[in-house]
Design a protein around this motif. Structure first.
Motif, PDB file in Angstrom:
ATOM      1  N   MET A 236     129.769  55.336  16.951  1.00 33.50           N
ATOM      2  CA  MET A 236     129.328  56.661  17.331  1.00 33.50           C
ATOM      3  C   MET A 236     128.931  56.619  18.795  1.00 33.50           C
ATOM      4  SD  MET A 236     126.339  59.051  15.769  1.00 33.50           S
ATOM      5  CE  MET A 236     127.369  59.592  14.458  1.00 33.50           C
ATOM      6  N   ASN A 237     129.347  57.648  19.512  1.00 36.76           N
ATOM      7  CA  ASN A 237     129.066  57.727  20.931  1.00 36.76           C
ATOM      8  C   ASN A 237     128.374  59.058  21.206  1.00 36.76           C
ATOM      9  OD1 ASN A 237     129.041  57.323  23.670  1.00 36.76           O
ATOM     10  ND2 ASN A 237     131.202  57.769  23.960  1.00 36.76           N
ATOM     11  N   ILE A 238     127.187  59.004  21.796  1.00 39.65           N
ATOM     12  CA  ILE A 238     126.435  60.209  22.143  1.00 39.65           C
ATOM     13  C   ILE A 238     126.077  60.126  23.619  1.00 39.65           C
ATOM     14  CG2 ILE A 238     124.386  61.601  21.705  1.00 39.65           C
ATOM     15  CD1 ILE A 238     124.252  60.413  18.933  1.00 39.65           C
ATOM     16  N   SER A 239     126.305  61.219  24.333  1.00 38.90           N
ATOM     17  CA  SER A 239     125.937  61.267  25.746  1.00 38.90           C
ATOM     18  C   SER A 239     125.529  62.691  26.094  1.00 38.90           C
ATOM     19  CB  SER A 239     127.108  60.816  26.623  1.00 38.90           C
ATOM     20  OG  SER A 239     128.196  61.685  26.459  1.00 38.90           O
ATOM     21  N   HIS A 240     124.820  62.813  27.207  1.00 35.12           N
ATOM     22  CA  HIS A 240     124.467  64.156  27.662  1.00 35.12           C
ATOM     23  C   HIS A 240     124.834  64.309  29.129  1.00 35.12           C
ATOM     24  CE1 HIS A 240     120.732  62.253  29.120  1.00 35.12           C
ATOM     25  NE2 HIS A 240     120.613  63.295  29.919  1.00 35.12           N
ATOM     26  N   GLN A 241     125.090  65.561  29.501  1.00 31.53           N
ATOM     27  CA  GLN A 241     125.500  65.873  30.855  1.00 31.53           C
ATOM     28  C   GLN A 241     124.783  67.147  31.282  1.00 31.53           C
ATOM     29  OE1 GLN A 241     129.702  66.531  31.159  1.00 31.53           O
ATOM     30  NE2 GLN A 241     129.615  67.154  33.288  1.00 31.53           N
TER      31      GLN A 241
ATOM     32  N   GLN B  38     127.334  65.516  23.982  1.00 27.03           N
ATOM     33  CA  GLN B  38     128.620  65.269  23.349  1.00 27.03           C
ATOM     34  C   GLN B  38     128.447  64.171  22.304  1.00 27.03           C
ATOM     35  OE1 GLN B  38     128.495  64.846  26.906  1.00 27.03           O
ATOM     36  NE2 GLN B  38     129.051  66.965  27.297  1.00 27.03           N
ATOM     37  N   VAL B  39     128.990  64.418  21.134  1.00 27.17           N
ATOM     38  CA  VAL B  39     128.906  63.461  20.032  1.00 27.17           C
ATOM     39  C   VAL B  39     130.317  63.149  19.565  1.00 27.17           C
ATOM     40  CG1 VAL B  39     128.004  63.016  17.720  1.00 27.17           C
ATOM     41  CG2 VAL B  39     126.705  64.449  19.293  1.00 27.17           C
ATOM     42  N   GLU B  40     130.633  61.862  19.472  1.00 30.02           N
ATOM     43  CA  GLU B  40     131.909  61.422  18.915  1.00 30.02           C
ATOM     44  C   GLU B  40     131.601  60.529  17.724  1.00 30.02           C
ATOM     45  OE1 GLU B  40     135.679  58.586  20.082  1.00 30.02           O
ATOM     46  OE2 GLU B  40     134.542  59.552  21.676  1.00 30.02           O
ATOM     47  N   ILE B  41     132.156  60.888  16.583  1.00 29.28           N
ATOM     48  CA  ILE B  41     131.898  60.124  15.363  1.00 29.28           C
ATOM     49  C   ILE B  41     133.234  59.675  14.776  1.00 29.28           C
ATOM     50  CG2 ILE B  41     131.704  62.233  13.987  1.00 29.28           C
ATOM     51  CD1 ILE B  41     129.629  60.715  12.264  1.00 29.28           C
ATOM     52  N   ALA B  42     133.345  58.372  14.560  1.00 29.44           N
ATOM     53  CA  ALA B  42     134.577  57.763  14.059  1.00 29.44           C
ATOM     54  C   ALA B  42     134.460  57.522  12.558  1.00 29.44           C
ATOM     55  CB  ALA B  42     134.826  56.450  14.792  1.00 29.44           C
ATOM     56  N   PRO B  43     135.584  57.281  11.883  1.00 32.46           N
ATOM     57  CA  PRO B  43     135.547  57.070  10.431  1.00 32.46           C
ATOM     58  C   PRO B  43     134.632  55.928   9.992  1.00 32.46           C
ATOM     59  CG  PRO B  43     137.798  57.399  11.138  1.00 32.46           C
ATOM     60  CD  PRO B  43     136.962  57.327  12.382  1.00 32.46           C
ATOM     61  N   GLU B  44     134.549  54.863  10.765  1.00 28.12           N
ATOM     62  CA  GLU B  44     133.676  53.753  10.363  1.00 28.12           C
ATOM     63  C   GLU B  44     132.200  54.133  10.430  1.00 28.12           C
ATOM     64  OE1 GLU B  44     135.094  53.159  14.608  1.00 28.12           O
ATOM     65  OE2 GLU B  44     136.110  53.313  12.699  1.00 28.12           O
TER      66      GLU B  44
ATOM     67  N   ASN C 289     134.752  65.147  17.391  1.00 27.04           N
ATOM     68  CA  ASN C 289     134.011  65.348  18.632  1.00 27.04           C
ATOM     69  C   ASN C 289     133.311  66.691  18.552  1.00 27.04           C
ATOM     70  OD1 ASN C 289     134.918  62.987  20.181  1.00 27.04           O
ATOM     71  ND2 ASN C 289     136.926  63.950  19.994  1.00 27.04           N
ATOM     72  N   PHE C 290     132.020  66.682  18.827  1.00 29.87           N
ATOM     73  CA  PHE C 290     131.238  67.911  18.791  1.00 29.87           C
ATOM     74  C   PHE C 290     130.433  68.023  20.073  1.00 29.87           C
ATOM     75  CE2 PHE C 290     131.681  66.491  14.380  1.00 29.87           C
ATOM     76  CZ  PHE C 290     132.278  67.611  13.816  1.00 29.87           C
ATOM     77  N   ASP C 291     130.273  69.254  20.563  1.00 28.53           N
ATOM     78  CA  ASP C 291     129.471  69.530  21.745  1.00 28.53           C
ATOM     79  C   ASP C 291     128.310  70.432  21.355  1.00 28.53           C
ATOM     80  OD1 ASP C 291     131.105  68.092  23.468  1.00 28.53           O
ATOM     81  OD2 ASP C 291     132.411  69.814  23.847  1.00 28.53           O
TER      82      ASP C 291
ATOM     83  N   GLN D 282     141.190  72.253  14.545  1.00 31.34           N
ATOM     84  CA  GLN D 282     141.909  71.092  15.054  1.00 31.34           C
ATOM     85  C   GLN D 282     141.730  69.866  14.164  1.00 31.34           C
ATOM     86  OE1 GLN D 282     140.449  70.226  18.939  1.00 31.34           O
ATOM     87  NE2 GLN D 282     138.401  69.693  18.274  1.00 31.34           N
ATOM     88  N   TYR D 283     140.827  69.919  13.216  1.00 33.69           N
ATOM     89  CA  TYR D 283     140.591  68.798  12.319  1.00 33.69           C
ATOM     90  C   TYR D 283     141.175  69.096  10.943  1.00 33.69           C
ATOM     91  CZ  TYR D 283     137.083  67.652  15.831  1.00 33.69           C
ATOM     92  OH  TYR D 283     136.450  67.372  17.009  1.00 33.69           O
ATOM     93  N   ASN D 284     141.712  68.059  10.320  1.00 33.13           N
ATOM     94  CA  ASN D 284     142.193  68.195   8.950  1.00 33.13           C
ATOM     95  C   ASN D 284     141.067  67.994   7.948  1.00 33.13           C
ATOM     96  OD1 ASN D 284     144.822  68.591   9.791  1.00 33.13           O
ATOM     97  ND2 ASN D 284     145.274  66.411   9.797  1.00 33.13           N
TER      98      ASN D 284
END
Length: 156
Positions: A1-6, A16-22, A110-112, A100-102
Motif C-alpha cells: 500500500m502506498n499513501i502520499s499527500h501533495q 493519494q492511496v494505492e492499494i494492491a491485491p496483496e 487508486n483513490f484520491d 475503470q475497475y472490474n
C-alpha cells in the motif's frame, strides 16, 4: 500500500492511496470465511455454506466493504503518523471513476482524497476579514488551542 499527500495550495491538499491485491486479499478472504460461517442459505446447513458460493454471491460487496475499511484505517493512521492537522475527514474526489475497475480480486486500486489544512484555513479566513495580524504569535497560539478544542469536541 502506498499513501502520499501533495499540497495544492495553502488551504487544500490531496491524499493519494494505492492499494494492491496483496494488501486487501487476506482481509477479504477472512471476511468471506466469516460470512460463510454465519450464512443461512436454502440448501445448506446453517454455517456450512461453501466459501466459493459466498464469494460468487457476495464477493464484490465484501471486497468493496473491506477495501473501504482498509483505506479509511490507513488514511487515519497516515494522518496521525505524519502529524497532519486537517479540518474534518478526507473527502473522496469525484474524479475517481469507479467504472475503470472490474472490482475483481486482482485489481490495484487508486483513490484520491481531498483534505483541508486546519490552521491555514482558519488563519486565511481571519486575515481576509482583517481580524488577525499574521505576525501575532500569541493570537496564533490562541487559535491553535481553540481549533484543537473544537475538533476534539466535534469528534466526541
Amino acid at each position: 500500500m502506498n499513501i502520499s499527500h501533495q499540497n495544492i495550495d495553502d488551504i487544500n491538499a490531496n491524499i493519494q492511496v494505492e492499494i494492491a491485491p496483496e494488501d486487501y486479499n487476506p482481509q477479504v478472504d477472512k471476511a468471506i470465511k466469516d460470512q460463510a460461517k454465519q450464512a443461512k442459505l436454502p440448501g445448506f446447513r446453517p454455517g456450512m455454506v461453501p466459501t466459493g458460493h459466498i464469494k460468487r454471491l457476495y464477493g464484490k460487496a465484501i471486497l468493496f466493504d473491506e477495501i473501504n475499511k482498509i483505506i479509511n484505517d490507513k488514511i487515519a493512521e497516515y494522518i496521525s503518523e505524519q502529524k497532519l492537522e486537517v479540518l474534518g475527514q478526507p473527502l473522496p474526489k469525484e474524479e475517481d471513476k469507479d467504472g475503470q475497475y472490474n472490482w475483481d480480486f486482482k485489481d490495484t486500486f487508486n483513490f484520491d482524497y481531498e483534505i483541508v489544512w486546519l490552521l491555514n484555513s482558519i488563519f486565511r479566513s481571519l486575515t481576509r476579514l482583517n481580524l488577525l495580524n499574521t505576525t501575532s504569535k500569541l493570537m496564533r497560539k490562541l487559535l491553535l488551542n481553540v481549533s484543537k478544542t473544537c475538533v476534539v469536541a466535534m469528534v466526541k
